[in-house]
Design a protein around this motif. Structure first.
Motif, short mmCIF file in Angstrom:
data_model
loop_
_atom_site.label_atom_id
_atom_site.label_comp_id
_atom_site.label_asym_id
_atom_site.label_seq_id
_atom_site.Cartn_x
_atom_site.Cartn_y
_atom_site.Cartn_z
N ILE A 1 0.90 -1.07 0.08
CA ILE A 1 -0.02 0.02 0.03
C ILE A 1 0.91 1.40 -0.11
O ILE A 1 1.92 1.15 0.55
N TYR A 2 0.49 2.26 -0.78
CA TYR A 2 0.99 3.40 -0.64
C TYR A 2 -0.03 4.50 0.04
O TYR A 2 -0.92 5.03 -0.57
N PRO A 3 0.31 4.67 1.38
CA PRO A 3 -0.67 5.54 2.24
C PRO A 3 -0.81 6.99 1.58
O PRO A 3 -2.09 7.46 1.85
N GLU A 4 0.19 7.38 0.93
CA GLU A 4 -0.09 8.75 0.36
C GLU A 4 -1.10 8.81 -0.57
O GLU A 4 -1.74 9.77 -1.07
N GLY A 5 -1.16 7.90 -1.20
CA GLY A 5 -2.50 7.60 -2.33
C GLY A 5 -2.15 7.97 -3.73
O GLY A 5 -2.76 7.61 -4.69
N THR A 6 -0.80 8.70 -4.05
CA THR A 6 -0.38 9.03 -5.34
C THR A 6 1.11 9.36 -5.16
O THR A 6 1.57 9.40 -3.88
N ARG A 7 1.87 9.43 -6.29
CA ARG A 7 3.34 9.64 -6.12
C ARG A 7 3.61 10.97 -5.64
O ARG A 7 2.79 11.99 -6.17
N SER A 8 4.53 11.13 -5.09
CA SER A 8 4.85 12.63 -4.51
C SER A 8 5.51 13.24 -5.85
O SER A 8 6.30 12.64 -6.76
N GLN A 9 5.20 14.51 -5.98
CA GLN A 9 5.77 15.21 -6.99
C GLN A 9 7.07 16.07 -6.68
O GLN A 9 7.71 16.49 -7.79
N ASP A 10 7.21 15.98 -5.39
CA ASP A 10 8.44 16.76 -5.26
C ASP A 10 9.65 15.88 -4.42
O ASP A 10 10.41 16.67 -3.79
N GLY A 11 9.32 14.76 -4.24
CA GLY A 11 10.17 13.91 -3.36
C GLY A 11 9.88 14.14 -1.71
O GLY A 11 10.63 13.26 -1.09
N ARG A 12 9.03 14.81 -1.30
CA ARG A 12 8.61 14.83 0.03
C ARG A 12 7.52 14.07 0.33
O ARG A 12 6.97 13.38 -0.56
N LEU A 13 7.21 13.48 1.59
CA LEU A 13 6.43 12.52 2.20
C LEU A 13 5.28 13.57 2.61
O LEU A 13 5.30 14.41 3.38
N TYR A 14 4.01 12.87 2.06
CA TYR A 14 2.80 13.46 2.33
C TYR A 14 2.07 12.78 3.26
O TYR A 14 2.17 11.58 3.49
N ARG A 15 0.93 13.47 3.94
CA ARG A 15 0.06 12.86 4.88
C ARG A 15 -0.59 11.57 4.33
O ARG A 15 -1.21 11.55 3.08
N GLY A 16 -0.53 10.66 5.14
CA GLY A 16 -1.26 9.40 4.85
C GLY A 16 -2.63 9.21 4.91
O GLY A 16 -3.43 9.96 5.78
N LYS A 17 -3.16 8.54 4.09
CA LYS A 17 -4.85 8.35 4.16
C LYS A 17 -5.15 7.17 5.13
O LYS A 17 -4.24 6.07 5.25
N THR A 18 -6.16 7.19 5.75
CA THR A 18 -6.32 6.22 7.02
C THR A 18 -6.66 4.86 6.62
O THR A 18 -6.70 3.93 7.34
N GLY A 19 -6.94 4.47 5.33
CA GLY A 19 -7.03 3.26 4.81
C GLY A 19 -6.22 2.10 5.30
O GLY A 19 -6.49 0.99 5.62
N VAL A 20 -5.18 2.50 5.23
CA VAL A 20 -3.93 1.41 5.83
C VAL A 20 -4.24 1.12 7.27
O VAL A 20 -3.98 -0.03 7.62
N ALA A 21 -4.61 2.03 8.04
CA ALA A 21 -4.82 1.88 9.53
C ALA A 21 -6.28 1.09 9.46
O ALA A 21 -6.14 -0.04 10.30
N LYS B 1 1.46 7.50 12.72
CA LYS B 1 2.47 6.30 13.31
C LYS B 1 3.10 5.77 12.19
O LYS B 1 4.54 5.80 12.08
N VAL B 2 2.41 5.35 11.28
CA VAL B 2 2.97 4.71 9.97
C VAL B 2 3.75 5.77 9.16
O VAL B 2 5.00 5.36 8.82
N MET B 3 3.31 6.88 9.30
CA MET B 3 4.06 7.63 8.08
C MET B 3 5.36 8.23 8.88
O MET B 3 6.46 8.53 8.33
#
Length: 237
Positions: free
Chosen positions: A116-136, A199-201
């Motif tokens: 699973i990719y919790p961010e939901g889509t690829r990062s556009q700038d190499g930074r890590l974005y807030r995760g969606k709660t589906g993984v939890a 916590k996962v992110m």
């Protein structure tokens, strides 16, 4: 059959020889039984190199558009996504999100590894974005461990728009399982879902060293698209 053919005959051996991907923390992946691999998402090739370093099969949930393309390119993309173990899901809220979660539960109920990719889509700038709660929610409902994963260098090897990855150093870091005992039975508790997702992110960020942005990645992409459109409009004026 497709998965084994791609990994061990058509694709895997050549990629290993050419890229020499490195890995850390493979001992954290259970030898059997279900688990979630929650990874940052830097490039299309993340779904290639993560399974490449693992002995077990990984099943990914991927956007349905990968399976509906026309012509030779569409057929090739569809065959590739099937070959690397991707299950098509329709993105979006409401029923689409519920369908994706049900599909993920089926994978976990079968005792498999779910990527699973919790961010939901690829990062556009190499930074890590807030995760969606589906993984939890999946982890709590299925009662399975979540392993944080950091893909390293795939954004340099294959930036958005580049079809074939360049030959650069690519690595995979897999962290220790995240304890979900405190969240059992709380799959409908929004605060619990957000807390576990964060916590996962955080664990992914520590592995990857990325800058964290407390913002939805898809919203950021849309904002970029609007800004680019407005800039072009001003340039044409």
């Amino acid at each position: 059959m497709y998965y084994q053919l791609f990994k061990h005959v058509l694709l895997g051996p050549g990629l290993k020889v050419y890229y020499h991907p490195w890995s850390e923390g493979l001992e954290n992946v259970p030898k059997d039984g279900a688990a979630i691999l929650a990874s940052n998402h830097l490039s299309f090739s993340d779904s290639i190199f993560l399974p490449l370093v693992l002995k077990r099969k990984v099943v990914f949930l991927g956007k349905a558009e990968y399976f509906t393309g026309k012509g030779v390119k569409g057929a090739a993309t569809r065959a590739f996504m099937e070959g690397v173990g991707t299950i098509p899901v329709h993105r979006g809220g409401g029923r689409s999100s519920e369908a994706a979660l049900r599909t993920g539960m089926q994978v976990l109920d079968a005792g498999e590894l779910l990527g699973i990719y919790p961010e939901g889509t690829r990062s556009q700038d190499g930074r890590l974005y807030r995760g969606k709660t589906g993984v939890a929610r999946l982890a709590i409902e299925a009662g399975v461990p979540v392993l944080p994963v950091a893909m390293m260098g795939t954004d340099v090897a294959q930036p958005v728009g580049q079809k074939v990855p360049s030959r650069v150093e690519i690595g995979v870091r897999i962290g220790e399982p995240i304890d979900i005992d405190a969240y059992r039975g709380r799959q409908d508790d929004r605060e619990a879902l957000r807390e576990l997702t964060d916590k996962v992110m955080s664990a992914i960020q520590k592995l990857s060293g990325q800058e964290y942005v407390d913002r939805d990645s898809a919203q950021y992409k849309r904002a970029l698209a609007v800004a680019e459109r407005d800039a072009r409009a001003k340039g044409d004026a």
